[in-house]
Design an enzyme around this catalytic site. Structure first.
Site, PDB file in Angstrom:
ATOM      1  N   ALA A  68      -3.611  -2.874  13.253  1.00 17.92           N
ATOM      2  CA  ALA A  68      -2.883  -3.582  12.199  1.00 17.92           C
ATOM      3  C   ALA A  68      -1.526  -2.932  11.989  1.00 17.92           C
ATOM      4  O   ALA A  68      -1.330  -1.750  12.292  1.00 17.92           O
ATOM      5  CB  ALA A  68      -3.683  -3.573  10.900  1.00 17.92           C
ATOM      6  N   ASP A  69      -0.613  -3.715  11.447  1.00 11.85           N
ATOM      7  CA  ASP A  69       0.692  -3.178  11.076  1.00 11.85           C
ATOM      8  C   ASP A  69       1.174  -3.880   9.815  1.00 11.85           C
ATOM      9  O   ASP A  69       1.044  -5.106   9.689  1.00 11.85           O
ATOM     10  CB  ASP A  69       1.722  -3.367  12.191  1.00 11.85           C
ATOM     11  N   THR A  70       1.704  -3.094   8.892  1.00 15.36           N
ATOM     12  CA  THR A  70       2.169  -3.622   7.611  1.00 15.36           C
ATOM     13  C   THR A  70       3.665  -3.398   7.470  1.00 15.36           C
ATOM     14  O   THR A  70       4.158  -2.295   7.725  1.00 15.36           O
ATOM     15  CB  THR A  70       1.438  -2.933   6.442  1.00 15.36           C
TER      16      THR A  70
END
Length: 218
Positions: A68-70
Site C-alpha cells: 500500500a501507499d498513502t
C-alpha cells in the site's frame, strides 16, 4: 498459500489483521521520492503501491504480496513524511482548520499478475494550537506519517471530521483490501463483525450485508 504484507508499518499490520487472514511481513524497503507538484496523486499512489508489491513478489514466487501507499494532498501539493521538526511544524500549520485529501492505493501481486485499486478520503483538520503542534513533534509523532499526523492520535486529536473511509487515512482501507483480495481470487471471507472497529461497520466501502446488519441493530 501465503499472504505477504510488504510493509513495516505497525498500523497496516494491525488493520490487515482485522480481516482474520494469516500473513507474514516482508517490507519492500524502497525509496519513495515525491514527484513534481503537477503529477496526478492517484497515479502516484497506485504506481508506488504496485512497485512495492512487485519488488517483494520478485523474491517470493508463488506468494500473494500485498502493498500500500498513502499520499496526502493539499491544494495540489503532495505532503510526504516530514524530515525535520521545522517541516513537521509547517505541515501541521498548513493543514490546520482546512480540508485535504488522503489517497491510499493497495496493490496485490502474485507471479506476473497485478491488481491495484485506491480510494480517497476527505479530511478536515481541527483548529489545534501551535502548542499542540510543538507537543506532537516532541513526542516524535509526525516523522513516519504522510502529512505529519495520525488521524487516530489520542493526544493531538488532529481531525475534526472526514468523508470516506477512516482506515484509509490510517494507512490501509480494510474494505478496499478485502474487495481487492476477492477480485484476485484469494480466499477471504467477510470479517466477523464482532472484531470490526465501529468505523469499519459504518464505512461507505463496507459491503451491504455489514451495513444493513449494523443498521438493524441500531
Amino acid at each position: 498459500m501465503t499472504l505477504v504484507l510488504a510493509s513495516a508499518s505497525p498500523r497496516r499490520r494491525a488493520l490487515l489483521a482485522v480481516l482474520g487472514i494469516p500473513f507474514v511481513v516482508d517490507p519492500a524497503a524502497i525509496d519513495e521520492p515525491l514527484p513534481e507538484r503537477h503529477s496526478h496523486p492517484e497515479r502516484i499512489a497506485r504506481a508506488l503501491a504496485r512497485h512495492k508489491a512487485t519488488v517483494v513478489a520478485a523474491r517470493r514466487p508463488g506468494d500473494w504480496v500485498l502493498a500500500a501507499d498513502t499520499v496526502v494532498v493539499f491544494r495540489g501539493r503532495l505532503l510526504g513524511k516530514p524530515e525535520s521538526a521545522e517541516e513537521a511544524h509547517a505541515m501541521l500549520r498548513l493543514l490546520r482548520g482546512r480540508w485535504h485529501r488522503v489517497i491510499t492505493a493497495v496493490a496485490l501481486a502474485r507471479g506476473r499478475r497485478r491488481w491495484v485499486d485506491h480510494t480517497t478520503t476527505w479530511v478536515l483538520m481541527r483548529q489545534y494550537s501551535d502548542e499542540d503542534i510543538t507537543a506532537s513533534i516532541a513526542r516524535g509523532e509526525p516523522f513516519d506519517k504522510a502529512g505529519g499526523y495520525a488521524i487516530q492520535d489520542p493526544d493531538l486529536r488532529p481531525v475534526e471530521s472526514w468523508r470516506g473511509c477512516y482506515c484509509n487515512v490510517v494507512g490501509l482501507s480494510i474494505w478496499l483490501t478485502w474487495r481487492l483480495l476477492q477480485q484476485a481470487g484469494f480466499p477471504v471471507s467477510t470479517p466477523d463483525e464482532r472484531t470490526l472497529p465501529p468505523v469499519c461497520q459504518q464505512c461507505p466501502l463496507a459491503p451491504a450485508e455489514v451495513t444493513s446488519r449494523t443498521a438493524n441493530r441500531e
